[in-house]
Design a protein around this motif. Structure first.
Motif, short mmCIF file in Angstrom:
data_model
loop_
_atom_site.label_atom_id
_atom_site.label_comp_id
_atom_site.label_asym_id
_atom_site.label_seq_id
_atom_site.Cartn_x
_atom_site.Cartn_y
_atom_site.Cartn_z
N ILE A 100 0.84 -1.20 0.00
CA ILE A 100 0.00 0.00 0.00
C ILE A 100 0.87 1.25 0.00
O ILE A 100 0.56 2.24 -0.64
N GLY A 101 1.97 1.19 0.72
CA GLY A 101 2.85 2.35 0.80
C GLY A 101 4.25 1.96 1.22
O GLY A 101 4.48 0.90 1.81
N LEU A 102 5.19 2.82 0.89
CA LEU A 102 6.59 2.62 1.23
C LEU A 102 7.13 3.92 1.82
O LEU A 102 6.91 4.99 1.26
N PHE A 103 7.80 3.82 2.95
CA PHE A 103 8.39 4.98 3.60
C PHE A 103 9.89 4.75 3.74
O PHE A 103 10.31 3.72 4.27
N HIS A 104 10.70 5.67 3.26
CA HIS A 104 12.15 5.63 3.45
C HIS A 104 12.42 6.40 4.73
O HIS A 104 12.00 7.55 4.86
N MET A 105 13.10 5.77 5.68
CA MET A 105 13.19 6.35 7.02
C MET A 105 14.63 6.50 7.49
O MET A 105 15.53 5.84 6.99
N ALA A 106 14.79 7.36 8.48
CA ALA A 106 16.04 7.45 9.22
C ALA A 106 15.87 6.63 10.48
O ALA A 106 14.75 6.40 10.92
N GLY A 107 16.95 6.20 11.07
CA GLY A 107 16.86 5.41 12.29
C GLY A 107 17.43 4.02 12.07
O GLY A 107 18.16 3.78 11.11
N ALA A 108 17.05 3.10 12.94
CA ALA A 108 17.60 1.75 12.87
C ALA A 108 17.17 1.02 11.60
O ALA A 108 17.93 0.23 11.04
N ASP A 109 15.96 1.26 11.14
CA ASP A 109 15.46 0.62 9.93
C ASP A 109 15.49 1.60 8.77
O ASP A 109 15.40 2.82 8.96
N ASP A 110 15.59 1.06 7.57
CA ASP A 110 15.71 1.90 6.38
C ASP A 110 14.37 2.18 5.71
O ASP A 110 14.16 3.27 5.17
#
Length: 160
Positions: A100-110
């Motif tokens: 449904i959606g994809l989020f590119h993130m900062a932190g421990a997970d990408d």
């Protein structure tokens, strides 16, 4: 984005709020709600699209009614942060079945994937086939969604 913010006036902001409630509202209904002529609504909507404030109009489909009653948020950590592998995953992930959606993130997970599935076994197969089998993926963590409520706190961002 600040330069765009300065370009919005009361009418623009009112139109954005009205459309967020009902994106299918007619020009006449929007004009009445905002207090301007219908021709003004038409011009303003085109301008808001051109400036990128309105990215599109979407339908909110009840996936559970289609049989996909299970949703999850899956955290994805990549093996390494080589540009090629990041781009490869980023290009493929939004098109995987059930995404449904994809989020590119900062932190421990990408990345964080929002996924729908018909049942737990389909969700498990998605993770095994498309994520743990992907050469760029080092780790995943799946969190089931029990309930979701749309937020409207963002309306504060379009106030004058």
């Amino acid at each position: 984005m600040d330069s765009k913010k300065a370009e919005l006036d009361r009418v623009d902001r009112s139109l954005l709020r009205a459309l967020s409630t009902n994106a299918r509202a007619s020009g006449a209904a929007l004009a009445a709600e905002v207090g301007v002529a219908e021709s003004t609504v038409s011009l303003r909507l085109r301008r808001l699209q051109t400036l990128g404030y309105i990215r599109g109009f979407r339908v909110d489909i009840d996936l559970a009614a289609l049989g996909a009653s299970l949703q999850a948020l899956i955290s994805v950590r990549l093996v390494k942060h080589a540009r090629g592998e990041i781009d490869s995953f980023r290009d493929a992930a939004p098109h995987l079945p059930g995404v449904i959606g994809l989020f590119h993130m900062a932190g421990a997970d990408d990345y964080l994937l929002h996924v729908a599935a018909h049942d737990a076994s389909e969700l498990r197969d998605f993770v095994l086939t498309h994520l743990t089998g992907h050469p760029a993926v080092a780790h995943t963590e799946t969190n089931l969604i029990f309930e979701h409520a749309d937020g409207d706190g963002w309306h504060e961002l379009v106030k004058e």
